[in-house]
Motif scaffolding. Sequence first.
Motif, PDB file in Angstrom:
ATOM      1  N   THR A 175     -18.181   3.760  38.683  1.00  0.00           N
ATOM      2  CA  THR A 175     -17.191   4.738  39.121  1.00  0.00           C
ATOM      3  C   THR A 175     -17.528   6.130  38.611  1.00  0.00           C
ATOM      4  O   THR A 175     -16.672   6.999  38.566  1.00  0.00           O
ATOM      5  N   GLU A 180     -19.106   8.500  39.973  1.00  0.00           N
ATOM      6  CA  GLU A 180     -19.019   9.540  40.990  1.00  0.00           C
ATOM      7  C   GLU A 180     -17.576   9.853  41.393  1.00  0.00           C
ATOM      8  O   GLU A 180     -17.326  10.830  42.075  1.00  0.00           O
ATOM      9  N   LEU A 181     -16.621   9.019  40.974  1.00  0.00           N
ATOM     10  CA  LEU A 181     -15.238   9.206  41.394  1.00  0.00           C
ATOM     11  C   LEU A 181     -14.505  10.149  40.454  1.00  0.00           C
ATOM     12  O   LEU A 181     -14.737  10.167  39.250  1.00  0.00           O
ATOM     13  N   ASP A 182     -13.579  10.915  41.020  1.00  0.00           N
ATOM     14  CA  ASP A 182     -12.720  11.771  40.213  1.00  0.00           C
ATOM     15  C   ASP A 182     -11.624  10.924  39.579  1.00  0.00           C
ATOM     16  O   ASP A 182     -11.272   9.847  40.076  1.00  0.00           O
ATOM     17  N   ASP A 183     -11.049  11.441  38.480  1.00  0.00           N
ATOM     18  CA  ASP A 183      -9.994  10.708  37.786  1.00  0.00           C
ATOM     19  C   ASP A 183      -8.782  10.471  38.686  1.00  0.00           C
ATOM     20  O   ASP A 183      -8.169   9.407  38.642  1.00  0.00           O
ATOM     21  N   TRP A 184      -8.455  11.447  39.516  1.00  0.00           N
ATOM     22  CA  TRP A 184      -7.270  11.295  40.353  1.00  0.00           C
ATOM     23  C   TRP A 184      -7.448  10.195  41.392  1.00  0.00           C
ATOM     24  O   TRP A 184      -6.493   9.530  41.774  1.00  0.00           O
ATOM     25  N   LYS A 185      -8.692   9.962  41.856  1.00  0.00           N
ATOM     26  CA  LYS A 185      -8.933   8.875  42.807  1.00  0.00           C
ATOM     27  C   LYS A 185      -8.747   7.520  42.139  1.00  0.00           C
ATOM     28  O   LYS A 185      -8.176   6.606  42.715  1.00  0.00           O
ATOM     29  N   ILE A 186      -9.223   7.416  40.925  1.00  0.00           N
ATOM     30  CA  ILE A 186      -9.066   6.153  40.183  1.00  0.00           C
ATOM     31  C   ILE A 186      -7.595   5.907  39.875  1.00  0.00           C
ATOM     32  O   ILE A 186      -7.093   4.804  40.068  1.00  0.00           O
ATOM     33  N   GLN A 187      -6.896   6.940  39.421  1.00  0.00           N
ATOM     34  CA  GLN A 187      -5.484   6.787  39.095  1.00  0.00           C
ATOM     35  C   GLN A 187      -4.652   6.459  40.323  1.00  0.00           C
ATOM     36  O   GLN A 187      -3.715   5.655  40.253  1.00  0.00           O
ATOM     37  N   SER A 188      -4.961   7.038  41.451  1.00  0.00           N
ATOM     38  CA  SER A 188      -4.200   6.756  42.671  1.00  0.00           C
ATOM     39  C   SER A 188      -4.388   5.318  43.138  1.00  0.00           C
ATOM     40  O   SER A 188      -3.520   4.744  43.758  1.00  0.00           O
ATOM     41  N   HIS A 189      -5.519   4.741  42.826  1.00  0.00           N
ATOM     42  CA  HIS A 189      -5.782   3.353  43.208  1.00  0.00           C
ATOM     43  C   HIS A 189      -4.888   2.379  42.419  1.00  0.00           C
ATOM     44  O   HIS A 189      -4.469   1.355  42.940  1.00  0.00           O
ATOM     45  N   LYS A 200      -1.836   2.981  41.110  1.00  0.00           N
ATOM     46  CA  LYS A 200      -0.403   3.269  41.106  1.00  0.00           C
ATOM     47  C   LYS A 200       0.363   2.265  41.922  1.00  0.00           C
ATOM     48  O   LYS A 200      -0.086   1.617  42.768  1.00  0.00           O
TER      49      LYS A 200
END
Length: 130
Positions: free
Chosen positions: A117, A119-128, A130
């Motif tokens: 992960t 390459e992913l931004d923190d907000w993309k990981i967090q949104s997954h 929620k």
Amino acid sequence: DFFDADELLSLYGDESMREAFDAAAPASQGHFVTMLSRVAFIEAARPGSGRCLRAPWQGIFQLFPEISLVRALFTHIRRRCWEDCRDRSRSRSRSRDRKKTKSEANGDSQRFFLKNTGELDDWKIQSHFK
């Protein structure tokens, strides 16, 4: 074509390739050995190969013993960076009986690692999650 014919692969197992390798700059040698290691890994991971390499690879591994060193280095780095070493060893704390926090005692929390992960931004990981 590379995976279907042995002619190109057998060129890498030729003695003249080793002579050119020895004459190259150390950085180029590192790139070349890394390339051979990755191609061997990709070939072994191909569907239908049964995790086996073709016969010319044996000569290449004998001609370039550095490949096994690079593979060992990558494995070591992968274990140190991507696996949790604490799960395989005893606790490093001085007391054997660690006090559990409230969340661990209730079983409400879980510990996990997200691999691949970077390459992913923190907000993309967090949104997954929620």
